[in-house]
Design a protein around this motif. Structure first.
Motif, mmCIF file in Angstrom:
data_model
loop_
_atom_site.group_PDB
_atom_site.id
_atom_site.type_symbol
_atom_site.label_atom_id
_atom_site.label_comp_id
_atom_site.label_asym_id
_atom_site.label_seq_id
_atom_site.Cartn_x
_atom_site.Cartn_y
_atom_site.Cartn_z
ATOM 1 N N VAL A 1 96.490 54.729 29.375
ATOM 2 C CA VAL A 1 97.316 54.810 30.577
ATOM 3 C C VAL A 1 98.794 55.022 30.234
ATOM 4 O O VAL A 1 99.575 55.482 31.074
ATOM 5 N N GLU A 2 99.178 54.700 29.003
ATOM 6 C CA GLU A 2 100.566 54.883 28.579
ATOM 7 C C GLU A 2 100.822 56.271 27.996
ATOM 8 O O GLU A 2 101.957 56.621 27.683
ATOM 9 N N MET A 3 99.779 57.087 27.832
ATOM 10 C CA MET A 3 99.909 58.410 27.215
ATOM 11 C C MET A 3 100.007 59.502 28.273
ATOM 12 O O MET A 3 99.684 59.288 29.441
ATOM 13 N N ASN A 4 100.432 60.697 27.854
ATOM 14 C CA ASN A 4 100.325 61.841 28.752
ATOM 15 C C ASN A 4 98.845 62.200 28.873
ATOM 16 O O ASN A 4 98.026 61.789 28.056
ATOM 17 N N ILE A 5 98.508 62.994 29.886
ATOM 18 C CA ILE A 5 97.097 63.204 30.210
ATOM 19 C C ILE A 5 96.343 63.913 29.086
ATOM 20 O O ILE A 5 95.177 63.602 28.815
ATOM 21 N N THR A 6 96.992 64.840 28.391
ATOM 22 C CA THR A 6 96.312 65.544 27.308
ATOM 23 C C THR A 6 95.994 64.598 26.157
ATOM 24 O O THR A 6 94.859 64.563 25.657
ATOM 25 N N SER A 7 96.981 63.814 25.752
ATOM 26 C CA SER A 7 96.753 62.851 24.675
ATOM 27 C C SER A 7 95.728 61.806 25.090
ATOM 28 O O SER A 7 94.875 61.399 24.297
ATOM 29 N N ALA A 8 95.800 61.388 26.350
ATOM 30 C CA ALA A 8 94.901 60.343 26.838
ATOM 31 C C ALA A 8 93.448 60.816 26.874
ATOM 32 O O ALA A 8 92.528 60.061 26.514
ATOM 33 N N THR A 9 93.218 62.041 27.323
ATOM 34 C CA THR A 9 91.838 62.527 27.381
ATOM 35 C C THR A 9 91.280 62.792 25.978
ATOM 36 O O THR A 9 90.085 62.595 25.744
ATOM 37 N N ASN A 10 92.138 63.199 25.054
ATOM 38 C CA ASN A 10 91.696 63.332 23.659
ATOM 39 C C ASN A 10 91.338 61.971 23.084
ATOM 40 O O ASN A 10 90.337 61.817 22.367
ATOM 41 N N PHE A 11 92.153 60.976 23.413
ATOM 42 C CA PHE A 11 91.891 59.602 22.982
ATOM 43 C C PHE A 11 90.574 59.117 23.570
ATOM 44 O O PHE A 11 89.758 58.474 22.897
ATOM 45 N N GLU A 12 90.342 59.441 24.839
ATOM 46 C CA GLU A 12 89.099 59.050 25.495
ATOM 47 C C GLU A 12 87.883 59.672 24.804
ATOM 48 O O GLU A 12 86.867 58.990 24.580
ATOM 49 N N ALA B 1 78.721 44.806 24.384
ATOM 50 C CA ALA B 1 80.026 44.371 23.893
ATOM 51 C C ALA B 1 80.807 45.482 23.206
ATOM 52 O O ALA B 1 82.036 45.554 23.341
ATOM 53 N N VAL B 2 80.132 46.336 22.449
ATOM 54 C CA VAL B 2 80.846 47.408 21.737
ATOM 55 C C VAL B 2 81.502 48.351 22.735
ATOM 56 O O VAL B 2 82.695 48.668 22.636
ATOM 57 N N ALA B 3 80.739 48.803 23.704
ATOM 58 C CA ALA B 3 81.280 49.717 24.708
ATOM 59 C C ALA B 3 82.382 49.050 25.527
ATOM 60 O O ALA B 3 83.393 49.684 25.857
ATOM 61 N N MET B 4 82.224 47.769 25.846
ATOM 62 C CA MET B 4 83.231 47.071 26.631
ATOM 63 C C MET B 4 84.542 46.960 25.862
ATOM 64 O O MET B 4 85.640 47.168 26.415
ATOM 65 N N LYS B 5 84.452 46.634 24.583
ATOM 66 C CA LYS B 5 85.650 46.529 23.749
ATOM 67 C C LYS B 5 86.374 47.862 23.671
ATOM 68 O O LYS B 5 87.600 47.935 23.834
ATOM 69 N N VAL B 6 85.629 48.922 23.434
ATOM 70 C CA VAL B 6 86.226 50.254 23.338
ATOM 71 C C VAL B 6 86.787 50.684 24.692
ATOM 72 O O VAL B 6 87.863 51.287 24.780
ATOM 73 N N LEU B 7 86.069 50.384 25.764
ATOM 74 C CA LEU B 7 86.503 50.751 27.109
ATOM 75 C C LEU B 7 87.848 50.108 27.445
ATOM 76 O O LEU B 7 88.772 50.771 27.925
ATOM 77 N N LYS B 8 87.967 48.804 27.185
ATOM 78 C CA LYS B 8 89.219 48.108 27.486
ATOM 79 C C LYS B 8 90.374 48.705 26.688
ATOM 80 O O LYS B 8 91.458 48.945 27.227
ATOM 81 N N ASN B 9 90.147 48.949 25.415
ATOM 82 C CA ASN B 9 91.193 49.521 24.572
ATOM 83 C C ASN B 9 91.589 50.915 25.056
ATOM 84 O O ASN B 9 92.777 51.273 25.063
ATOM 85 N N THR B 10 90.611 51.709 25.481
ATOM 86 C CA THR B 10 90.878 53.070 25.935
ATOM 87 C C THR B 10 91.682 53.078 27.231
ATOM 88 O O THR B 10 92.644 53.843 27.379
ATOM 89 N N VAL B 11 91.314 52.235 28.173
ATOM 90 C CA VAL B 11 92.047 52.157 29.441
ATOM 91 C C VAL B 11 93.470 51.652 29.211
ATOM 92 O O VAL B 11 94.446 52.263 29.677
ATOM 93 N N ASN B 12 93.605 50.543 28.495
ATOM 94 C CA ASN B 12 94.921 49.930 28.319
ATOM 95 C C ASN B 12 95.898 50.813 27.563
ATOM 96 O O ASN B 12 97.089 50.868 27.885
ATOM 97 N N ASN B 13 95.414 51.504 26.547
ATOM 98 C CA ASN B 13 96.309 52.336 25.739
ATOM 99 C C ASN B 13 96.438 53.745 26.303
ATOM 100 O O ASN B 13 97.514 54.347 26.245
#
Length: 259
Positions: A217-228, A203-215
């Motif tokens: 995808v709205e960022m530029n690639i550099t910000s998104a990979t740092n977020f990941e 559940a922990v990984a799933m919650k984080v995974l969903k949040n990471t994908v959903n948010n």
């Protein structure tokens, strides 16, 4: 949880929300308020790991917003209606666990918009999709102009939005709006099978995974990979990460504790 427009049930770690305004399950302000309430409660319910939303009956998942309520609203009242609906849609999209729309029959207007807030969409062979608001002299007000292009691309989205035509389930799958088309009699079985598979994940990984994908995808690639990277480190600190890695090395099935 008693509701007037929804049915709610739990099967182990899976919750099922059923829109219950037959025959067409039209979406009025009461439905949106109750959807918002049930999502708030599910966000806090750690015993639920997956949520399925469907519609009562065989005619419609949800055939759109309730025009009988909308037709006499003032612009100010309609603005309030939009805010209530957007609140429900956003809460559904941001729910901290996976969601599956099991779509039987019509998913039009607000019904299509609700389905698009889910992580997965399973459709029966008789399902029909569309954003027909242009035919009423209006445009979508529940996220249709924004979520549809993100899901199926700008050209296909404009085709559906501008023409206001319906498409069948097979076409929806071809466009990428639907993950899978199944026989009508097997729809809920397929949804439950997917839900059980999702519920078996940590559940922990799933919650984080969903949040990471959903948010992300709205960022530029550099910000998104740092977020990941930061999100990955959150999961790396979980007990389930250690259990998962040990289980792999020991060639056994992991016993996740959702911590």
């Amino acid at each position: 949880m008693p509701f007037k427009t929804l049915l709610f049930s739990k099967q182990d770690t899976i919750a099922v929300i059923t829109l219950n305004r037959p025959p067409m399950n039209a979406l009025n302000s009461k439905v949106y308020k109750e959807l918002g309430k049930v999502i708030d409660e599910l966000n806090e319910d750690s015993s639920v790991k997956v949520v399925i939303v469907t519609g009562a009956g065989e005619k419609a998942f949800a055939a759109g917003a309730d025009i009988t309520e909308m037709v006499n609203l003032s612009t100010t009242e309609m603005h309030e209606f939009c805010l209530i609906s957007q609140d429900a849609y956003n809460k559904f999209e941001q729910l901290n666990k996976p969601t599956i729309a099991a779509i039987n029959g019509l998913a039009l207007g607000g019904g299509c918009e609700l389905a698009m807030t889910c992580d997965f969409r399973l459709a029966s062979e008789n399902a029909r999709f569309g954003q027909p608001e242009i035919n009423l002299g209006i445009i979508p007000g529940g996220g249709g102009t924004q979520r549809l292009p993100r899901l199926i691309g700008l050209a296909r989205a404009k085709e559906l939005l501008y023409l206001g035509d319906m498409i069948d389930a097979v076409t929806a799958e071809k466009y990428g709006l639907v993950n899978k088309v199944v026989k009508q009699s097997e729809l809920m079985n397929e949804a439950m099978a997917m839900a059980k598979k999702l519920a078996s994940k940590p559940a922990v990984a799933m919650k984080v995974l969903k949040n990471t994908v959903n948010n992300g995808v709205e960022m530029n690639i550099t910000s998104a990979t740092n977020f990941e990277t930061n999100s990955f480190l959150v999961t790396f600190s979980s007990e389930d990460r250690l259990e998962g890695m040990k289980a792999l090395l020991e060639k056994r099935k992991p016993n996740f504790s959702d911590k």
